[in-house]
Write a protein that holds these residues in place. Structure first.
Motif, PDB file in Angstrom:
ATOM      1  N   LYS A  74     -12.259  -9.809 -16.111  1.00  0.00           N
ATOM      2  CA  LYS A  74     -12.847  -9.509 -17.107  1.00  0.00           C
ATOM      3  C   LYS A  74     -13.491  -8.239 -17.520  1.00  0.00           C
ATOM      4  O   LYS A  74     -14.071  -7.923 -18.344  1.00  0.00           O
ATOM      5  N   LEU A  75     -13.724  -8.051 -16.543  1.00  0.00           N
ATOM      6  CA  LEU A  75     -14.350  -6.237 -16.229  1.00  0.00           C
ATOM      7  C   LEU A  75     -14.084  -5.170 -15.336  1.00  0.00           C
ATOM      8  O   LEU A  75     -12.996  -6.107 -14.376  1.00  0.00           O
ATOM      9  N   TRP A  76     -13.778  -4.038 -16.070  1.00  0.00           N
ATOM     10  CA  TRP A  76     -13.774  -3.190 -15.411  1.00  0.00           C
ATOM     11  C   TRP A  76     -13.694  -2.397 -14.429  1.00  0.00           C
ATOM     12  O   TRP A  76     -14.823  -2.036 -15.065  1.00  0.00           O
ATOM     13  N   PRO A  77     -13.170  -1.572 -13.574  1.00  0.00           N
ATOM     14  CA  PRO A  77     -12.195  -1.650 -12.454  1.00  0.00           C
ATOM     15  C   PRO A  77     -12.790  -2.742 -11.681  1.00  0.00           C
ATOM     16  O   PRO A  77     -13.770  -3.290 -11.421  1.00  0.00           O
ATOM     17  N   THR A  78     -11.703  -3.961 -11.980  1.00  0.00           N
ATOM     18  CA  THR A  78     -11.584  -5.559 -10.773  1.00  0.00           C
ATOM     19  C   THR A  78     -10.038  -5.177  -9.757  1.00  0.00           C
ATOM     20  O   THR A  78      -9.232  -4.915 -10.472  1.00  0.00           O
ATOM     21  N   LEU A  79     -10.525  -5.485  -8.873  1.00  0.00           N
ATOM     22  CA  LEU A  79      -9.914  -5.045  -7.046  1.00  0.00           C
ATOM     23  C   LEU A  79      -9.424  -6.329  -6.726  1.00  0.00           C
ATOM     24  O   LEU A  79     -10.646  -7.011  -6.498  1.00  0.00           O
ATOM     25  N   VAL A  80      -8.265  -7.020  -6.243  1.00  0.00           N
ATOM     26  CA  VAL A  80      -7.907  -8.189  -5.852  1.00  0.00           C
ATOM     27  C   VAL A  80      -7.335  -7.990  -4.798  1.00  0.00           C
ATOM     28  O   VAL A  80      -6.156  -7.528  -5.007  1.00  0.00           O
ATOM     29  N   PHE A  81      -7.948  -8.690  -3.937  1.00  0.00           N
ATOM     30  CA  PHE A  81      -7.412  -8.493  -2.519  1.00  0.00           C
ATOM     31  C   PHE A  81      -6.278  -9.530  -2.289  1.00  0.00           C
ATOM     32  O   PHE A  81      -7.291 -11.143  -2.387  1.00  0.00           O
TER      33      PHE A  81
END
Length: 108
Positions: A74-81
């Motif tokens: 929903k918000l930037w930046p979003t980091l997915v590990f």
């Protein structure tokens, strides 16, 4: 594959991500986003500090982009590990390198 500097249009599907093996970091945002640009020194420093050879894919996000929605972005930046296609951690608008380094270590 170390730190990647530029967001690119969505090329992966959720099925591709779910089938991936090993560690993977997806970073959602855009090249014109001020928050994204502000976070880049932290992201780059974290990848250098961690010394991990973790693939880093910057996915250009926006309306109608399914991959980001599938991860609840929903918000930037979003980091997915991810590890073996499974989300281990998600960081939204990281303010420093320490949290990113810790997340990289958990998936490496």
């Amino acid at each position: 594959m170390p730190y990647t500097a530029t967001f690119t249009p969505e090329t992966l599907t959720r099925a591709d991500v779910d089938a991936s093996r090993g560690p993977l970091v997806l970073e959602f945002g855009t090249n014109w986003c001020g928050w994204c640009g502000g976070a880049q020194p932290h992201v780059q420093a974290a990848f250098e500090q961690a010394g991990a050879n973790v693939p880093h894919v910057k996915v250009e996000d926006g309306p109608g982009r399914r991959l980001g929605r599938s991860f609840g972005v929903k918000l930037w930046p979003t980091l997915v590990f991810l590890r073996d296609g499974v989300e281990v951690e998600k960081l939204v608008r990281p303010q420093g390198a320490d949290d990113i380094v810790a997340a990289l270590q958990r998936i490496a």
